[in-house]
Design a protein around this motif. Structure first.
Motif, mmCIF file in Angstrom:
data_model
loop_
_atom_site.group_PDB
_atom_site.id
_atom_site.type_symbol
_atom_site.label_atom_id
_atom_site.label_comp_id
_atom_site.label_asym_id
_atom_site.label_seq_id
_atom_site.Cartn_x
_atom_site.Cartn_y
_atom_site.Cartn_z
ATOM 1 N N SER A 87 -0.298 0.041 -12.189
ATOM 2 C CA SER A 87 0.174 1.290 -12.790
ATOM 3 C C SER A 87 1.368 1.078 -13.712
ATOM 4 O O SER A 87 1.950 2.046 -14.209
ATOM 5 C CB SER A 87 0.558 2.287 -11.685
ATOM 6 O OG SER A 87 1.538 1.741 -10.823
ATOM 7 N N THR A 94 2.890 13.201 -14.535
ATOM 8 C CA THR A 94 2.581 13.914 -13.299
ATOM 9 C C THR A 94 3.412 15.186 -13.201
ATOM 10 O O THR A 94 4.265 15.452 -14.046
ATOM 11 C CB THR A 94 2.899 13.036 -12.067
ATOM 12 O OG1 THR A 94 4.323 12.971 -11.911
ATOM 13 C CG2 THR A 94 2.336 11.646 -12.221
ATOM 14 N N LEU A 96 5.302 15.505 -10.591
ATOM 15 C CA LEU A 96 6.384 15.077 -9.715
ATOM 16 C C LEU A 96 7.728 15.262 -10.419
ATOM 17 O O LEU A 96 7.836 15.073 -11.636
ATOM 18 C CB LEU A 96 6.202 13.611 -9.322
ATOM 19 C CG LEU A 96 4.883 13.245 -8.638
ATOM 20 C CD1 LEU A 96 4.826 11.750 -8.356
ATOM 21 C CD2 LEU A 96 4.715 14.041 -7.354
ATOM 22 N N PHE A 117 7.590 10.990 -14.172
ATOM 23 C CA PHE A 117 8.252 12.105 -13.503
ATOM 24 C C PHE A 117 8.862 13.071 -14.522
ATOM 25 O O PHE A 117 9.185 12.680 -15.651
ATOM 26 C CB PHE A 117 9.381 11.597 -12.596
ATOM 27 C CG PHE A 117 8.918 10.996 -11.289
ATOM 28 C CD1 PHE A 117 9.170 11.638 -10.086
ATOM 29 C CD2 PHE A 117 8.246 9.778 -11.268
ATOM 30 C CE1 PHE A 117 8.757 11.082 -8.886
ATOM 31 C CE2 PHE A 117 7.826 9.210 -10.072
ATOM 32 C CZ PHE A 117 8.079 9.869 -8.878
ATOM 33 N N THR A 169 10.759 16.435 -5.765
ATOM 34 C CA THR A 169 10.134 15.221 -5.241
ATOM 35 C C THR A 169 11.182 14.171 -4.875
ATOM 36 O O THR A 169 11.186 13.642 -3.762
ATOM 37 C CB THR A 169 9.152 14.611 -6.257
ATOM 38 O OG1 THR A 169 8.251 15.622 -6.737
ATOM 39 C CG2 THR A 169 8.332 13.494 -5.606
ATOM 40 N N ARG A 409 5.397 6.875 -6.240
ATOM 41 C CA ARG A 409 4.080 7.429 -6.563
ATOM 42 C C ARG A 409 2.993 6.809 -5.680
ATOM 43 O O ARG A 409 2.046 7.500 -5.275
ATOM 44 C CB ARG A 409 3.768 7.192 -8.046
ATOM 45 C CG ARG A 409 4.573 8.057 -9.001
ATOM 46 C CD ARG A 409 4.103 7.940 -10.452
ATOM 47 N NE ARG A 409 2.703 8.357 -10.629
ATOM 48 C CZ ARG A 409 2.147 8.560 -11.819
ATOM 49 N NH1 ARG A 409 2.858 8.381 -12.929
ATOM 50 N NH2 ARG A 409 0.892 8.931 -11.915
ATOM 51 N N GLU A 410 3.124 5.520 -5.411
ATOM 52 C CA GLU A 410 2.144 4.859 -4.538
ATOM 53 C C GLU A 410 2.213 5.450 -3.115
ATOM 54 O O GLU A 410 1.194 5.601 -2.440
ATOM 55 C CB GLU A 410 2.393 3.348 -4.493
ATOM 56 C CG GLU A 410 2.115 2.618 -5.797
ATOM 57 C CD GLU A 410 0.630 2.592 -6.126
ATOM 58 O OE1 GLU A 410 -0.204 2.751 -5.220
ATOM 59 O OE2 GLU A 410 0.313 2.407 -7.319
#
Length: 414
Positions: A87, A94, A96, A117, A169, A409-410
């Motif tokens: 990635s 996103t 997020l 983000f 987040t 994110r993962e």
């Protein structure tokens, strides 16, 4: 795929075996004691330590008891490494969100932005850093003292307003920690640590899903590891599970060997991930690769690339400094010459003492500093030149922040 490691550090083994750390390092280097070296730190498997003891090699070494150790260090890194290589290139945008305390010029914010983000707020007291932040970002920036209630409330309200009812987040911050001390067996905090307490208050108010906290590697040894333990305990009391380890920025395409302790915590029942290194020392981005083209670049104030004018005597002195060495014996962390064909030494601005250019008799420019910190060329710094250098020297390298953000994110993808 994440790999969980529960290993011992050299100081832990030295205490357990009642010998000096020097002796443990000696047996590691001889091959008698197996270890794994990650981002410059040796970690030892308890099974290998037991095998080493059984081998009786230690009995042949004169023991030097460790003195003045009140309590045993029990710190072992419980790390969940995750591969972010897939990635890394062009992460998707996103929904997020992230916000940043002690944001400075915005290195952490830029990294999270690179990772997809949406940044919703930054807070710092440094006027010139605020000028830079507002120049490069469109989201709100609060300029003020975090210890003042109205400033703290304004940041909280600004972030909540930007979120429009959605959860935050990530809340990140490079908090100060110089105010910890000991009273008997109890850690106490003086007024200098009010900033740390204010960070905890904002965490409690905003209830972010994740916390990312960054600090210098030396925090690990403060009060024999008790400061790190207290920080983890304080965050855990707010409802978060915490993992911590040291990351080297050079492992994530930053052309600089810069080690920082990174706390990652979440309150949503997920496993905390740290990003698995993307590079090894053999293929680090070098100083030459990062700034060679700027040697022929003319001075340009709008590009933050203006050479310092030195006297002939100073030029001669700078030219004689060896790579990796400092101009002054008493200031080893400043006026240090960057290696040309390796990743740079740690970039700092120390009371006017910045890094020396490897092939020209001068200190590096603001833009060269920014390159070595992995800031993109369209990131423009504001304020007087000295203030610009302070901003860059204090910043989190954006590519290191990007790696951490991708690890978050993962976490959410699992």
């Amino acid at each position: 795929m994440a790999v969980k490691e529960q290993l011992l550090r050299i100081e832990d083994v030295a205490l357990e075996l009642n010998v000096s750390q020097k002796i443990i390092r000696k047996h590691i280097h001889s091959g008698a004691l197996k270890s794994t070296k990650t981002v410059g730190v040796h970690y030892l498997n308890p099974k290998d330590v037991k095998a080493f003891v059984k081998s009786n090699v230690l009995a042949k070494t004169p023991k030097k008891p460790v003195k003045n150790i009140r309590t045993k260090s029990v710190k072992t890194d419980d790390v969940n490494w995750v591969n972010i290589a897939g990635s890394w290139e062009n992460p998707s945008k996103t929904e997020l969100t992230s916000a940043d305390l002690f944001c400075g010029a915005g290195g952490m914010a830029k990294g999270f932005e690179m990772a997809g983000f949406t940044q919703v707020g930054g807070l710092d007291w440094f006027k010139e850093a605020g000028m830079t932040y507002r120049e490069n970002f469109n989201h709100p920036h609060i300029l003020g003292d975090i210890t003042e209630k109205e400033v703290k409330d304004k940041f909280i309200e600004t972030v909540q307003s930007s979120l429009k009812g959605k959860p935050l987040t990530v809340l990140s911050g490079g908090f100060p920690c110089q105010g910890f001390s000991m009273s008997g067996s109890r850690i106490v905090e003086d007024e200098r640590n009010s900033l740390y307490k204010d960070m905890l208050e904002i965490i409690d108010a905003l209830q972010p899903e994740f916390i990312v906290a960054e600090n210098v590697k030396g925090l690990r040894s403060m009060l024999k590891g008790k400061v790190e333990d207290k920080i983890k305990e304080d965050i855990a009391k707010l409802g978060y599970n915490v993992n911590v380890t040291v990351l080297n920025a050079a492992n994530y395409y930053v052309p600089q060997k810069r080690e920082r302790i990174i706390f990652v915590a979440n309150r949503i029942g997920k496993k905390n991930y740290h990003p698995k290194p993307l590079l090894t020392p053999k293929n680090y981005v070098t100083t030459k690769q990062a700034i060679q083209d700027l040697v022929k670049h003319k001075d340009d104030a709008n590009f933050n690339h203006v050479r310092t004018k030195h006297s002939d005597d100073m030029k001669n002195r700078l030219a004689k400094v060896e790579e990796g060495k400092s101009l002054y014996d008493n200031y080893s962390d400043s006026w240090k010459k960057c290696p040309w064909n390796e990743a740079s030494c740690t970039i700092k601005e120390n009371h006017g003492g910045v890094n020396i250019h490897p092939i020209e008799p001068r200190v590096i420019t603001v833009r060269e500093m920014a390159r070595l910190q992995s800031f993109p060329d369209n990131f423009i710094f504001k304020g007087a030149k000295g203030k610009q250098m302070m901003q860059i020297g204090n910043a989190v390298p954006p590519l290191l922040a990007k790696a951490i953000a991708l690890a978050v994110r993962e976490t959410l993808a699992v």
